[in-house]
Scaffold this active site. Structure first.
Site, PDB file in Angstrom:
ATOM      1  CB  THR A  83      -0.930   0.031   1.232  1.00 21.95           C
ATOM      2  OG1 THR A  83      -0.144  -0.069   2.431  1.00 21.95           O
ATOM      3  CG2 THR A  83      -1.924  -1.110   1.201  1.00 21.95           C
ATOM      4  N   GLY A  84       0.611   2.163  -0.892  1.00 20.16           N
ATOM      5  CA  GLY A  84       1.397   3.390  -0.958  1.00 20.16           C
ATOM      6  C   GLY A  84       1.145   4.297   0.229  1.00 20.16           C
ATOM      7  CB  SER A 111       4.042   0.142  -1.775  1.00 20.11           C
ATOM      8  OG  SER A 111       3.808   0.949  -2.911  1.00 20.11           O
ATOM      9  CE1 TYR A 134       1.577   0.179  -8.719  1.00 17.91           C
ATOM     10  CE2 TYR A 134       2.731   1.459  -7.050  1.00 17.91           C
ATOM     11  CZ  TYR A 134       1.593   0.805  -7.483  1.00 17.91           C
ATOM     12  OH  TYR A 134       0.475   0.781  -6.689  1.00 17.91           O
ATOM     13  CB  THR A 160       1.311  -3.458  -9.262  1.00 19.31           C
ATOM     14  OG1 THR A 160       1.407  -3.852  -7.894  1.00 19.31           O
ATOM     15  CG2 THR A 160      -0.069  -2.864  -9.515  1.00 19.31           C
ATOM     16  CE  LYS A 256      -2.132  -5.731  -4.962  1.00 24.52           C
ATOM     17  NZ  LYS A 256      -2.786  -4.538  -5.511  1.00 24.52           N
ATOM     18  CG  HIS A 280      -4.818  -0.771  -7.564  1.00 25.11           C
ATOM     19  ND1 HIS A 280      -3.650  -1.237  -8.112  1.00 25.11           N
ATOM     20  CD2 HIS A 280      -4.449   0.238  -6.745  1.00 25.11           C
ATOM     21  CE1 HIS A 280      -2.627  -0.531  -7.655  1.00 25.11           C
ATOM     22  NE2 HIS A 280      -3.096   0.375  -6.813  1.00 25.11           N
ATOM     23  N   GLY A 313     -11.465  -6.111  -0.486  1.00 23.86           N
ATOM     24  CA  GLY A 313     -12.711  -6.242   0.260  1.00 23.86           C
ATOM     25  C   GLY A 313     -12.644  -7.057   1.530  1.00 23.86           C
ATOM     26  CB  ILE A 314     -10.127  -9.325   3.018  1.00 20.17           C
ATOM     27  CG1 ILE A 314     -10.250 -10.363   1.900  1.00 20.17           C
ATOM     28  CG2 ILE A 314      -9.880 -10.007   4.369  1.00 20.17           C
ATOM     29  CD1 ILE A 314      -8.993 -11.149   1.633  1.00 20.17           C
ATOM     30  NE  ARG A 315     -12.589  -2.966   4.534  1.00 21.78           N
ATOM     31  CZ  ARG A 315     -12.034  -3.039   3.331  1.00 21.78           C
ATOM     32  NH1 ARG A 315     -11.381  -4.146   2.949  1.00 21.78           N
ATOM     33  NH2 ARG A 315     -12.116  -2.026   2.491  1.00 21.78           N
TER      34      ARG A 315
END
Length: 387
Positions: A83-84, A111, A134, A160, A256, A280, A313-315
């Protein structure tokens, strides 16, 4: 663990606290999607539609979530996603998250757009981690990043593929996102309400992109960094570049950003060790399907040639379990750990991992399984999950 943290029982608790403690522009950067944010919301909502089969009178003793992801041992089928600007959620955020992950027994991915550099994280943790790349127009810089990751002992490279062109995120534009924050009146007023964040930031020298400043040609300060990043993401990225990067790296490589079976086929042919089903976090193509909705078709296309993981979406631990049931070998979490980091630093990341582990473990048991290797579609209610 402090009494305070013991009362944190779900990822949503951490999100609420992070929203209070992290400056608006950085909280919004993490907790937003592109355009209408429809895909961002669908990532979570589609998990909730999938229902589980409860089983009883089954031996639940001696449970294990242990597995491997690309041959690397992990205590559960989950790694921390790249994560940036992680170091803007909390001072030295990448270092703290990497330490929490290593102590817990899950992989951490740094990242390219991190605040703490590759060398910072390697020196502080002394343990292997993964590096996310990147592809920039400056191929020499890309090659140097790969070499620096090798020198730091990184055990896998995550490439990515879905950020050749930046999706528009309205909140970032309206907030005037920058690192560190520009001293505008609006930002100063907001920062005045975040004393914990400000005090921790005063105690670190790491406040901009550590992998880029001082390493990329002509980038020595923030003004030059801004213009460099605006023009460097390479829209020409192709599968030929993937081959070049794979050969240059020479180790485990993970792709990714796969959302389509045709791309899954190409990923499988590339010789990569794993692919990550990912949109993303809903931050690129708004209107794309959720990650969990496309997972079964990607698994079918990939076959046994390449491991399939899921991101987005994983919570909760149930989301991880549902992903595994639909064929994912592993998963990655982004916002779930960022909320913990923004709320409580390293202890918050640890708490997020504990929450995910416990929920996954208990749910697996109540579905009548005691080893993650036994989890498949049979734990799901037919007709409630994508096929």
């Amino acid at each position: 663990m402090s009494q305070d943290l013991s009362k944190i029982t779900c990822i949503e608790d951490l999100r609420v606290i992070a929203q209070k403690r992290v400056p608006r522009m950085f909280y919004d950067y993490a907790d937003s999607g592109a355009w209408t944010e429809g895909t961002y919301r669908a990532n979570q909502e589609d998990f909730q539609k999938i229902k589980l089969r409860q089983r009883v009178a089954v031996d639940m003793e001696g449970r294990s979530l242990r597995t491997t992801m690309a041959g690397i041992d992990t205590v559960m089928p989950m790694a921390i996603a790249p994560t940036g600007l992680t170091g803007m959620q909390h001072a030295d955020g990448e270092i703290l998250a990497a330490q929490a992950a290593a102590d817990f027994g899950v992989p951490f991915t740094l990242s390219t757009m991190s605040i703490c550099s590759i060398e910072d994280v390697a020196q502080a943790t002394g343990k292997p981690f993964w590096f996310q790349l990147y592809v920039m127009r400056d191929r020499e810089f890309c090659g140097n990043l790969i070499d620096r990751a090798k020198a730091a002992g990184c055990s896998a490279l995550v490439l990515t593929l879905d950020l050749q062109i930046l999706g528009q995120r309205h909140k970032d534009i309206k907030n005037g996102l920058s690192t560190p924050p520009k001293p505008t009146l609006r930002n100063l007023i907001n920062l005045a309400t975040k004393p914990r964040w400000c005090m921790s930031m005063l105690g670190t020298k790491r406040r901009t992109f550590g992998n880029i400043v001082g390493h990329a040609k002509g980038v020595s300060d923030l003004s030059s960094l801004s213009s460099w990043t605006a023009e460097q993401f390479d829209p020409r990225l192709s599968w030929d570049d993937v081959k070049w990067i794979k050969d240059r790296w020479g180790g485990k490589i993970i792709l990714k950003g796969i959302l389509d079976p045709e791309d899954a086929e190409l990923a499988a042919q590339s010789g990569a060790d794993a692919l990550i089903v990912s949109n993303h976090g809903g931050r690129q193509l708004d209107g794309a399907l959720s990650s969990i909705a496309v997972l079964p078709s990607i698994v079918q296309a990939a076959g046994s040639r390449i491991e399939v993981w899921l991101d987005g979406g994983i919570r909760g631990g149930q989301d991880i379990l549902k992903s595994v049931a639909l064929g994912a070998r592993g998963t990655m979490i982004g916002r779930a750990f960022l909320y913990g980091l923004g709320a409580y630093g390293q202890a918050g990341v640890t708490r997020a991992l504990e929450i995910l582990y416990k929920e996954m473990d208990v749910t697996m048991a109540l579905c009548g399984r005691k080893n993650i290797s036994q989890v498949d579609q049979s734990i799901l209610v037919p007709g409630t999950y994508p096929t």
